[in-house]
Design an enzyme around this catalytic site. Structure first.
Site, short mmCIF file in Angstrom:
data_model
loop_
_atom_site.label_atom_id
_atom_site.label_comp_id
_atom_site.label_asym_id
_atom_site.label_seq_id
_atom_site.Cartn_x
_atom_site.Cartn_y
_atom_site.Cartn_z
N ASP A 67 0.81 -1.22 0.00
CA ASP A 67 0.00 0.00 0.00
C ASP A 67 0.85 1.27 0.00
O ASP A 67 2.08 1.22 0.17
CB ASP A 67 -0.96 -0.01 1.19
CG ASP A 67 -0.29 -0.44 2.50
OD1 ASP A 67 0.95 -0.42 2.58
OD2 ASP A 67 -1.01 -0.80 3.44
N ASN A 136 -7.61 -2.76 14.10
CA ASN A 136 -9.00 -2.96 13.65
C ASN A 136 -9.12 -4.16 12.70
O ASN A 136 -10.17 -4.37 12.10
CB ASN A 136 -9.53 -1.70 12.98
CG ASN A 136 -8.77 -1.33 11.71
OD1 ASN A 136 -7.85 -2.03 11.30
ND2 ASN A 136 -9.16 -0.24 11.07
N HIS A 138 -7.27 -4.64 9.93
CA HIS A 138 -6.95 -4.43 8.51
C HIS A 138 -5.67 -5.17 8.13
O HIS A 138 -4.80 -5.40 8.96
CB HIS A 138 -6.90 -2.93 8.15
CG HIS A 138 -5.73 -2.16 8.66
ND1 HIS A 138 -5.75 -0.79 8.81
CD2 HIS A 138 -4.49 -2.54 9.05
CE1 HIS A 138 -4.57 -0.38 9.25
NE2 HIS A 138 -3.80 -1.41 9.42
N GLU A 143 -9.58 -1.91 5.02
CA GLU A 143 -10.20 -1.54 6.29
C GLU A 143 -11.47 -2.37 6.51
O GLU A 143 -12.05 -2.91 5.54
CB GLU A 143 -10.55 -0.05 6.26
CG GLU A 143 -9.34 0.88 6.14
CD GLU A 143 -8.59 1.07 7.46
OE1 GLU A 143 -8.34 0.07 8.18
OE2 GLU A 143 -8.24 2.21 7.77
P1 PGA Z 1 2.01 -1.71 12.90
O1 PGA Z 1 0.91 -1.65 11.77
O2 PGA Z 1 3.01 -2.72 12.49
O3 PGA Z 1 2.59 -0.32 12.91
O4 PGA Z 1 1.31 -2.05 14.17
C1 PGA Z 1 0.35 -2.83 11.32
C2 PGA Z 1 -0.68 -2.49 10.29
O5 PGA Z 1 -1.38 -1.47 10.42
O6 PGA Z 1 -0.80 -3.28 9.34
#
Ligand code: PGA
Length: 241
Positions: A67, A136, A138, A143
């Site tokens: 992404d 959450n 994702h 999302e």
């Molecule tokens: P993080 O993010 O490794 O900073 O916890 C994970 C994500 O949002 O996929």
């Protein structure tokens, strides 16, 4: 889903780096799907170290990232292209022409989504996809939603993601509201998926991922339908199980 228990962040990083390293050793021109965020940093540090020692060769490896924020160009220090260059690509012997991240500054969103989908297709399939997981649920920037989006698309970030990512920006107002992300279909097409989680804050979503039903409100839950998924999580992330 195979669950590998790690002691802590360092152990998780080393175990995950071992799996990526094995993939590169088995197929030196493999296609790696890569992720950004805080969780993979230790993995990239470990891979860099092994490459510096001469134990790992990235010269034929191809990569495709999950992404990118819409509106940030690759020189912006919060863009995911910048993150990848800083944490991995500039530190190993990879050919940058073989590394792919969506173009956050593309003029036409629809065309950028189609272009990035073609990039993934032209690589002939992802051998190993690395994923983090959002609080959450994702994966990439897929999302929580009422559908599983299949292909690369532009997504409006949820408040919880904007909040979580604001720690990296000077103020929450600077966090982009939109991103390009690989779709669930493209992620699920990877031959093998490696998902990593660390820390207490991830414990509720890791529990939901493992014990909950498959539903688009928890995008990562779809991984249960993939035949080769490895979850590496540390004690804290597994503490609610
Ligand atoms: P993080 O993010 O490794 O900073 O916890 C994970 C994500 O949002 O996929």
């Amino acid at each position: 889903m195979r669950i590998v228990r790690a002691r802590d962040y360092k152990d998780m990083s080393r175990k995950a780096a071992n799996i990526i390293s094995a993939q590169i050793i088995l197929k030196n021109d493999c296609v790696l799907g890569l992720a950004t965020g805080s969780t993979p940093i230790g993995i990239y540090d470990t891979l860099t170290h092994w490459c510096e020692k001469g134990d790992l060769d990235f010269s034929q490896v191809k990569t495709v990232n999950l992404d990118e924020y819409v509106g940030l160009d690759g020189c912006h220090d919060q863009s995911y292209r910048y993150f990848m260059n800083k944490n991995l690509f500039d530190r190993v012997n990879i050919n940058k022409d073989n590394t792919h991240v969506p173009n956050g500054k593309a003029e036409n969103a629809q065309e950028e989504c189609e272009r990035y989908h073609r990039v993934i297709e032209s690589m002939g399939g992802i051998d190993l996809q690395l994923l983090g997981i959002g609080n959450n649920g994702h994966i990439g920037f897929n999302e929580p939603s009422d559908v599983f989006e299949e292909k690369v698309h532009k997504v409006e970030l949820t408040e919880s993601t904007i909040q979580a990512n604001s720690r990296l920006f000077d103020s929450i107002d600077e966090v982009p509201r939109y991103a390009y992300t690989m779709g669930i279909g493209e992620i699920m097409s990877a031959k093998r998926i490696l998902i990593v989680a660390s820390g207490k804050a991830k414990a509720p979503i890791v529990k939901e991922l493992i014990e909950g039903p498959v539903r688009p409100e928890v995008p990562a839950s779809i991984l249960k339908f993939h035949s080769d998924v490895i979850l590496i999580a540390d004690e804290e992330a597994l503490s609610l199980l």
